[in-house]
Design an enzyme around this catalytic site. Structure first.
Site, PDB file in Angstrom:
ATOM      1  N   SER A   1      45.238  42.453  41.378  1.00 39.16           N
ATOM      2  CA  SER A   1      44.342  42.568  42.536  1.00 39.16           C
ATOM      3  C   SER A   1      44.008  41.166  43.023  1.00 39.16           C
ATOM      4  O   SER A   1      44.058  40.201  42.235  1.00 39.16           O
ATOM      5  CB  SER A   1      43.058  43.282  42.123  1.00 39.16           C
ATOM      6  OG  SER A   1      42.074  43.156  43.133  1.00 39.16           O
TER       7      SER A   1
ATOM      8  N   TYR B   1      36.004  43.425  36.279  1.00 39.59           N
ATOM      9  CA  TYR B   1      37.228  43.797  37.002  1.00 39.59           C
ATOM     10  C   TYR B   1      38.035  42.550  37.360  1.00 39.59           C
ATOM     11  O   TYR B   1      39.242  42.487  37.125  1.00 39.59           O
ATOM     12  CB  TYR B   1      36.843  44.581  38.268  1.00 39.59           C
ATOM     13  CG  TYR B   1      38.025  45.089  39.061  1.00 39.59           C
ATOM     14  CD1 TYR B   1      38.826  46.119  38.569  1.00 39.59           C
ATOM     15  CD2 TYR B   1      38.347  44.553  40.309  1.00 39.59           C
ATOM     16  CE1 TYR B   1      39.911  46.590  39.298  1.00 39.59           C
ATOM     17  CE2 TYR B   1      39.425  45.014  41.043  1.00 39.59           C
ATOM     18  CZ  TYR B   1      40.196  46.038  40.541  1.00 39.59           C
ATOM     19  OH  TYR B   1      41.280  46.507  41.264  1.00 39.59           O
TER      20      TYR B   1
HETATM   21  N1  LIG Z   1      42.349  50.308  46.198  1.00 35.79           N
HETATM   22  C1  LIG Z   1      42.236  48.985  46.267  1.00 35.79           C
HETATM   23  O1  LIG Z   1      41.628  48.430  47.206  1.00 35.79           O
HETATM   24  C2  LIG Z   1      42.852  48.124  45.194  1.00 35.79           C
HETATM   25  C3  LIG Z   1      42.889  46.752  45.419  1.00 35.79           C
HETATM   26  C4  LIG Z   1      43.458  45.929  44.445  1.00 35.79           C
HETATM   27  C5  LIG Z   1      44.011  46.475  43.308  1.00 35.79           C
HETATM   28  N2  LIG Z   1      43.960  47.819  43.112  1.00 35.79           N
HETATM   29  C6  LIG Z   1      44.549  48.325  41.863  1.00 35.79           C
HETATM   30  O2  LIG Z   1      45.519  49.300  42.177  1.00 35.79           O
HETATM   31  C7  LIG Z   1      45.645  50.238  41.107  1.00 35.79           C
HETATM   32  C8  LIG Z   1      45.497  51.643  41.647  1.00 35.79           C
HETATM   33  O3  LIG Z   1      44.212  51.752  42.252  1.00 35.79           O
HETATM   34  P1  LIG Z   1      43.840  52.899  43.307  1.00 35.79           P
HETATM   35  O4  LIG Z   1      43.009  52.254  44.340  1.00 35.79           O
HETATM   36  O5  LIG Z   1      45.050  53.670  43.693  1.00 35.79           O
HETATM   37  O6  LIG Z   1      42.874  53.782  42.386  1.00 35.79           O
HETATM   38  P2  LIG Z   1      42.579  55.350  42.346  1.00 35.79           P
HETATM   39  O7  LIG Z   1      42.816  55.975  43.687  1.00 35.79           O
HETATM   40  O8  LIG Z   1      41.251  55.449  41.724  1.00 35.79           O
HETATM   41  O9  LIG Z   1      43.713  55.902  41.356  1.00 35.79           O
HETATM   42  C9  LIG Z   1      43.715  55.462  40.024  1.00 35.79           C
HETATM   43  C10 LIG Z   1      44.904  56.079  39.318  1.00 35.79           C
HETATM   44  O10 LIG Z   1      44.885  55.613  37.959  1.00 35.79           O
HETATM   45  C11 LIG Z   1      44.846  56.745  37.084  1.00 35.79           C
HETATM   46  N3  LIG Z   1      44.058  56.464  35.879  1.00 35.79           N
HETATM   47  C12 LIG Z   1      42.796  55.987  35.811  1.00 35.79           C
HETATM   48  N4  LIG Z   1      42.419  55.893  34.521  1.00 35.79           N
HETATM   49  C13 LIG Z   1      43.467  56.336  33.770  1.00 35.79           C
HETATM   50  C14 LIG Z   1      43.693  56.503  32.391  1.00 35.79           C
HETATM   51  N5  LIG Z   1      42.762  56.168  31.479  1.00 35.79           N
HETATM   52  N6  LIG Z   1      44.890  56.994  31.982  1.00 35.79           N
HETATM   53  C15 LIG Z   1      45.850  57.328  32.882  1.00 35.79           C
HETATM   54  N7  LIG Z   1      45.691  57.186  34.217  1.00 35.79           N
HETATM   55  C16 LIG Z   1      44.517  56.707  34.642  1.00 35.79           C
HETATM   56  C17 LIG Z   1      44.194  57.845  37.893  1.00 35.79           C
HETATM   57  O11 LIG Z   1      44.521  59.110  37.332  1.00 35.79           O
HETATM   58  P3  LIG Z   1      43.517  60.395  37.497  1.00 35.79           P
HETATM   59  O12 LIG Z   1      43.836  60.982  38.823  1.00 35.79           O
HETATM   60  O13 LIG Z   1      43.892  61.255  36.382  1.00 35.79           O
HETATM   61  O14 LIG Z   1      42.116  59.877  37.410  1.00 35.79           O
HETATM   62  C18 LIG Z   1      44.823  57.593  39.239  1.00 35.79           C
HETATM   63  O15 LIG Z   1      46.125  58.130  39.292  1.00 35.79           O
HETATM   64  C19 LIG Z   1      44.559  49.854  40.093  1.00 35.79           C
HETATM   65  O16 LIG Z   1      45.122  49.061  39.091  1.00 35.79           O
HETATM   66  C20 LIG Z   1      43.582  49.029  40.939  1.00 35.79           C
HETATM   67  O17 LIG Z   1      42.837  48.131  40.164  1.00 35.79           O
HETATM   68  C21 LIG Z   1      43.403  48.651  44.025  1.00 35.79           C
END
Ligand SMILES: NC(=O)c1ccc[n+]([C@@H]2O[C@H](COP(=O)([O-])OP(=O)(O)OC[C@H]3O[C@@H](n4cnc5c(N)ncnc54)[C@H](OP(=O)(O)O)[C@@H]3O)[C@@H](O)[C@H]2O)c1
Length: 251
Positions: free
Chosen positions: A143, A156
């Site tokens: 990130s 984070y």
């Molecule tokens: N969105 C942003 O602005 C942003 C920016 C920078 C980086 N990121 C990074 O991008 C990645 C994805 O984020 P996102 O925004 O797509 O988040 P999200 O919509 O909250 O989705 C998170 C995903 O991770 C899975 N997950 C969470 N905890 C888990 C566990 N203990 N075991 C297995 N799966 C798990 C969730 O599964 P469930 O459906 O089962 O909960 C879901 O599929 C993360 O690493 C986040 O830090 C996001």
């Protein structure tokens, strides 16, 4: 160059958000897919989307904070496809936003377990396999929070900085064996993770006010950069951090 026909990929956290877009996006350019996530019904839906593209999809439901589950996930993915070419360590997130002085240590540990330890456990299993095979591409979803100060998100930010550091080290350790390791750093991307922020129009605009493109990313905008890192298009790229943030860190 970005054709992934015949390649196999494992995407963690593929049930929704960025991971779902990456799993389907990689399948669109040819890769068969292993998907993992906690919520079975949602990953089953993603399996359907991948199969509708004519690719094979295997779903492994695993909690990536459990080392034994990570080992099983890696081994099952390798076994199901007879090998693994691409690993996208995407599952992650943060459940606390607030001042560092109020952060409980248990919360710090929980964030590290989800964002760092999970990558350690899964990458050891899959990395060993890739090193033995002499090829592979690992993409760690970090990130921009790992590149800059992150007031209210200390754990984070530190966890994502650790992911970037680990990425560089693994790139050097595994490079001689032909395995590339890179990090993808998304900026503000509309997902469930930050719905509280983008749901509020005023707040959402404020978050991107100093950024180049002055808008939030759609999850689909993470697909192209990931395909680049996964494919031969980036054959001489390793140990790098690809920042996809609409110019946020350029400000
Ligand atoms: N969105 C942003 O602005 C942003 C920016 C920078 C980086 N990121 C990074 O991008 C990645 C994805 O984020 P996102 O925004 O797509 O988040 P999200 O919509 O909250 O989705 C998170 C995903 O991770 C899975 N997950 C969470 N905890 C888990 C566990 N203990 N075991 C297995 N799966 C798990 C969730 O599964 P469930 O459906 O089962 O909960 C879901 O599929 C993360 O690493 C986040 O830090 C996001």
């Amino acid at each position: 160059m970005s054709d992934l026909t015949g390649k196999t990929a494992l995407v963690t956290g593929a049930s929704r958000g960025i991971g779902r877009a990456l799993a389907v996006g990689l399948a669109r350019v040819g890769a068969a897919r292993g998907v993992s996530g906690g919520a079975e019904a949602r990953v089953e839906q993603v399996r359907g989307e991948v199969e509708a593209l004519g690719r094979k999809a295997v779903v492994v439901v695993a909690d990536v904070t459990d080392p034994a589950a990570c080992a099983r996930l890696g081994e099952e993915a390798v076994k199901a496809f007879g090998g693994l070419d691409i690993l996208v360590n995407n599952a992650g997130g943060s459940s606390y936003m607030g001042p560092f002085t109020d952060l409980r240590f248990s919360g710090w540990e929980k964030t590290m377990r989800l964002n760092v330890d999970s990558i350690v456990h899964l990458s050891q299993v899959v990395g060993r396999h890739m090193v033995e095979c002499g090829s592979g591409s690992v993409i760690n979803v970090a990130s921009v929070a790992g590149l800059t100060a992150t007031p209210s998100l200390a754990a984070y930010g530190a966890s994502k900085a650790a992911v970037i550091s680990l990425t560089k080290t693994l790139a050097l350790e595994w490079g001689p064996a032909g395995v590339r390791v890179n990090a993808l750093c998304p900026g503000w991307t509309r997902t469930d993770l930050n719905k509280d922020l983008w749901d509020n129009e005023e707040l959402a605009a404020m978050m991107v006010a100093n950024q180049g493109l002055k808008r939030w990313a759609d999850v689909e905008e993470m697909v192209g950069p990931t395909v680049f890192l996964a494919s031969e298009a980036s054959s001489y790229v390793t140990g790098q951090t690809l920042v996809v943030d609409g110019g946020q860190t350029a400000a």
